[in-house]
Write a protein that holds these residues in place. Structure first.
Motif, PDB file in Angstrom:
ATOM      1  N   MET A  13       0.831  -1.213   0.000  1.00  0.00           N
ATOM      2  CA  MET A  13       0.000   0.000   0.000  1.00  0.00           C
ATOM      3  C   MET A  13       0.861   1.256   0.000  1.00  0.00           C
ATOM      4  O   MET A  13       0.619   2.184  -0.783  1.00  0.00           O
ATOM      5  CB  MET A  13      -0.891   0.027   1.246  1.00  0.00           C
ATOM      6  N   GLU A  14       1.820   1.292   0.906  1.00  0.00           N
ATOM      7  CA  GLU A  14       2.658   2.487   1.044  1.00  0.00           C
ATOM      8  C   GLU A  14       3.451   2.767  -0.217  1.00  0.00           C
ATOM      9  O   GLU A  14       3.591   3.925  -0.630  1.00  0.00           O
ATOM     10  CB  GLU A  14       3.579   2.333   2.255  1.00  0.00           C
ATOM     11  N   GLN A  15       3.961   1.720  -0.851  1.00  0.00           N
ATOM     12  CA  GLN A  15       4.743   1.918  -2.071  1.00  0.00           C
ATOM     13  C   GLN A  15       3.861   2.391  -3.226  1.00  0.00           C
ATOM     14  O   GLN A  15       4.241   3.305  -3.967  1.00  0.00           O
ATOM     15  CB  GLN A  15       5.478   0.622  -2.442  1.00  0.00           C
ATOM     16  N   ILE A  16       2.681   1.798  -3.359  1.00  0.00           N
ATOM     17  CA  ILE A  16       1.780   2.232  -4.431  1.00  0.00           C
ATOM     18  C   ILE A  16       1.338   3.673  -4.199  1.00  0.00           C
ATOM     19  O   ILE A  16       1.294   4.484  -5.126  1.00  0.00           O
ATOM     20  CB  ILE A  16       0.580   1.271  -4.564  1.00  0.00           C
ATOM     21  N   ALA A  17       1.029   4.015  -2.957  1.00  0.00           N
ATOM     22  CA  ALA A  17       0.638   5.396  -2.642  1.00  0.00           C
ATOM     23  C   ALA A  17       1.778   6.360  -2.957  1.00  0.00           C
ATOM     24  O   ALA A  17       1.547   7.447  -3.508  1.00  0.00           O
ATOM     25  CB  ALA A  17       0.236   5.507  -1.174  1.00  0.00           C
ATOM     26  N   ALA A  18       3.005   5.970  -2.657  1.00  0.00           N
ATOM     27  CA  ALA A  18       4.161   6.825  -2.940  1.00  0.00           C
ATOM     28  C   ALA A  18       4.361   6.969  -4.446  1.00  0.00           C
ATOM     29  O   ALA A  18       4.656   8.071  -4.935  1.00  0.00           O
ATOM     30  CB  ALA A  18       5.410   6.253  -2.289  1.00  0.00           C
ATOM     31  N   TYR A  19       4.190   5.875  -5.191  1.00  0.00           N
ATOM     32  CA  TYR A  19       4.320   5.950  -6.654  1.00  0.00           C
ATOM     33  C   TYR A  19       3.256   6.873  -7.242  1.00  0.00           C
ATOM     34  O   TYR A  19       3.506   7.611  -8.182  1.00  0.00           O
ATOM     35  CB  TYR A  19       4.190   4.556  -7.281  1.00  0.00           C
ATOM     36  N   ARG A  20       2.086   6.825  -6.656  1.00  0.00           N
ATOM     37  CA  ARG A  20       0.995   7.692  -7.132  1.00  0.00           C
ATOM     38  C   ARG A  20       1.331   9.155  -6.850  1.00  0.00           C
ATOM     39  O   ARG A  20       1.189  10.013  -7.711  1.00  0.00           O
ATOM     40  CB  ARG A  20      -0.301   7.313  -6.441  1.00  0.00           C
ATOM     41  N   SER A  21       1.771   9.434  -5.638  1.00  0.00           N
ATOM     42  CA  SER A  21       2.102  10.808  -5.246  1.00  0.00           C
ATOM     43  C   SER A  21       3.232  11.379  -6.084  1.00  0.00           C
ATOM     44  O   SER A  21       3.235  12.565  -6.405  1.00  0.00           O
ATOM     45  CB  SER A  21       2.496  10.866  -3.772  1.00  0.00           C
TER      46      SER A  21
ATOM     47  N   VAL B 136      -5.629   3.548 -10.436  1.00  0.00           N
ATOM     48  CA  VAL B 136      -5.196   4.645  -9.571  1.00  0.00           C
ATOM     49  C   VAL B 136      -6.162   5.814  -9.744  1.00  0.00           C
ATOM     50  O   VAL B 136      -6.537   6.162 -10.864  1.00  0.00           O
ATOM     51  CB  VAL B 136      -3.756   5.070  -9.943  1.00  0.00           C
ATOM     52  N   THR B 137      -6.552   6.420  -8.630  1.00  0.00           N
ATOM     53  CA  THR B 137      -7.433   7.586  -8.683  1.00  0.00           C
ATOM     54  C   THR B 137      -6.609   8.866  -8.741  1.00  0.00           C
ATOM     55  O   THR B 137      -5.432   8.872  -8.396  1.00  0.00           O
ATOM     56  CB  THR B 137      -8.342   7.658  -7.439  1.00  0.00           C
ATOM     57  N   ALA B 138      -7.256   9.930  -9.147  1.00  0.00           N
ATOM     58  CA  ALA B 138      -6.603  11.241  -9.160  1.00  0.00           C
ATOM     59  C   ALA B 138      -6.531  11.756  -7.732  1.00  0.00           C
ATOM     60  O   ALA B 138      -7.403  11.478  -6.903  1.00  0.00           O
ATOM     61  CB  ALA B 138      -7.385  12.217 -10.033  1.00  0.00           C
ATOM     62  N   ILE B 139      -5.504  12.508  -7.432  1.00  0.00           N
ATOM     63  CA  ILE B 139      -5.332  13.054  -6.084  1.00  0.00           C
ATOM     64  C   ILE B 139      -6.538  13.906  -5.691  1.00  0.00           C
ATOM     65  O   ILE B 139      -7.006  13.855  -4.562  1.00  0.00           O
ATOM     66  CB  ILE B 139      -4.014  13.843  -5.970  1.00  0.00           C
ATOM     67  N   GLU B 140      -7.067  14.658  -6.639  1.00  0.00           N
ATOM     68  CA  GLU B 140      -8.226  15.513  -6.339  1.00  0.00           C
ATOM     69  C   GLU B 140      -9.421  14.689  -5.891  1.00  0.00           C
ATOM     70  O   GLU B 140     -10.239  15.140  -5.108  1.00  0.00           O
ATOM     71  CB  GLU B 140      -8.647  16.344  -7.557  1.00  0.00           C
ATOM     72  N   GLN B 141      -9.551  13.458  -6.406  1.00  0.00           N
ATOM     73  CA  GLN B 141     -10.682  12.616  -6.050  1.00  0.00           C
ATOM     74  C   GLN B 141     -10.626  12.193  -4.592  1.00  0.00           C
ATOM     75  O   GLN B 141     -11.652  11.979  -3.977  1.00  0.00           O
ATOM     76  CB  GLN B 141     -10.720  11.366  -6.934  1.00  0.00           C
ATOM     77  N   ILE B 142      -9.434  12.066  -4.044  1.00  0.00           N
ATOM     78  CA  ILE B 142      -9.317  11.620  -2.650  1.00  0.00           C
ATOM     79  C   ILE B 142      -9.928  12.637  -1.708  1.00  0.00           C
ATOM     80  O   ILE B 142     -10.730  12.311  -0.860  1.00  0.00           O
ATOM     81  CB  ILE B 142      -7.849  11.371  -2.272  1.00  0.00           C
ATOM     82  N   ALA B 143      -9.541  13.892  -1.878  1.00  0.00           N
ATOM     83  CA  ALA B 143     -10.049  14.920  -0.969  1.00  0.00           C
ATOM     84  C   ALA B 143     -11.570  14.975  -1.034  1.00  0.00           C
ATOM     85  O   ALA B 143     -12.236  15.000  -0.011  1.00  0.00           O
ATOM     86  CB  ALA B 143      -9.434  16.266  -1.300  1.00  0.00           C
ATOM     87  N   SER B 144     -12.114  14.977  -2.235  1.00  0.00           N
ATOM     88  CA  SER B 144     -13.556  15.095  -2.331  1.00  0.00           C
ATOM     89  C   SER B 144     -14.242  13.833  -1.806  1.00  0.00           C
ATOM     90  O   SER B 144     -15.279  13.917  -1.166  1.00  0.00           O
ATOM     91  CB  SER B 144     -13.982  15.392  -3.771  1.00  0.00           C
ATOM     92  N   ARG B 145     -13.661  12.662  -2.065  1.00  0.00           N
ATOM     93  CA  ARG B 145     -14.260  11.426  -1.568  1.00  0.00           C
ATOM     94  C   ARG B 145     -14.201  11.403  -0.047  1.00  0.00           C
ATOM     95  O   ARG B 145     -15.194  11.103   0.619  1.00  0.00           O
ATOM     96  CB  ARG B 145     -13.546  10.208  -2.138  1.00  0.00           C
ATOM     97  N   LYS B 146     -13.044  11.724   0.518  1.00  0.00           N
ATOM     98  CA  LYS B 146     -12.918  11.734   1.974  1.00  0.00           C
ATOM     99  C   LYS B 146     -13.857  12.762   2.581  1.00  0.00           C
ATOM    100  O   LYS B 146     -14.478  12.505   3.606  1.00  0.00           O
ATOM    101  CB  LYS B 146     -11.474  12.022   2.389  1.00  0.00           C
ATOM    102  N   GLN B 147     -13.964  13.914   1.956  1.00  0.00           N
ATOM    103  CA  GLN B 147     -14.849  14.949   2.461  1.00  0.00           C
ATOM    104  C   GLN B 147     -16.294  14.461   2.440  1.00  0.00           C
ATOM    105  O   GLN B 147     -17.025  14.623   3.414  1.00  0.00           O
ATOM    106  CB  GLN B 147     -14.698  16.217   1.621  1.00  0.00           C
TER     107      GLN B 147
END
Length: 131
Positions: free
Chosen positions: A22-30, A80-91
Motif C-alpha cells: 500500500m505504502e509503495q503504491i501510494a508513494a508511486y501515485r504521489s 489509480v485515482t486522481a489526487i483531487e478525487q481523494i479529498a472530495s471522496r474523503k470529504q
C-alpha cells in the motif's frame, strides 16, 4: 500492463506485507510514477512478482480502495485515482459519517433498536434504487 519493478517486500521491517505494498503504491501515485487512471497489476501477477499470497494483494488493494487511492472496476481490475478525487471522496465520506452519527443518536433517543434502524435504511435504499 508492465509490472511495478521497484515494488518489493522487506520482511525484516516487521511491517505487514500488505501495508508495504500500500505504502509503495501510494508513494508511486504521489510522485507521478503511477498517474491517475493507471491500471494496477492483476492480483495474481503481483502476488507472483512479490512471492506473496494473493490474499495479501487483495487486502492491500482493498485498503487502497478504502483510502481512495485506487478504485476497482468490476471485471477490469484496480486503477489509480486522481489526487483531487481523494479529498472530495474523503470529504463526502466524512459528511456522511457525521450524518450517520446523528441518525444513530436520534434512533437511540427515540428508543429505536439498531436492527430496526438498519431495516429502515434498507427500505430507503430499495426505494431509492427504484427511482
Amino acid at each position: 500492463m508492465p509490472p511495478l519493478p521497484h515494488l518489493q517486500i522487506n520482511p525484516a521491517t516487521g511491517v505487514p506485507a500488505y501495508r508495504q505494498i500500500m505504502e509503495q503504491i501510494a508513494a508511486y501515485r504521489s510522485s507521478g510514477v503511477l498517474p491517475a487512471g493507471s491500471q494496477l497489476p492483476s492480483i495474481r501477477s503481483l502476488a507472483k512478482q512479490l512471492a506473496v499470497n494473493p490474499g495479501t494483494i487483495v487486502k492491500a488493494y482493498n485498503e487502497l480502495e478504502h483510502a481512495g487511492i485506487a478504485v476497482s472496476q468490476k471485471g477490469k481490475g484496480f486503477f489509480v485515482t486522481a489526487i483531487e478525487q481523494i479529498a472530495s471522496r474523503k470529504q463526502r465520506e466524512n459528511e456522511l459519517s457525521e450524518s450517520c452519527q446523528l441518525l444513530v443518536q436520534q434512533a437511540s433517543q427515540l428508543d429505536i433498536p439498531f436492527d430496526r434502524l438498519i431495516q429502515l435504511i434498507q427500505i430507503e435504499i430499495k426505494h431509492h434504487d427504484k427511482t
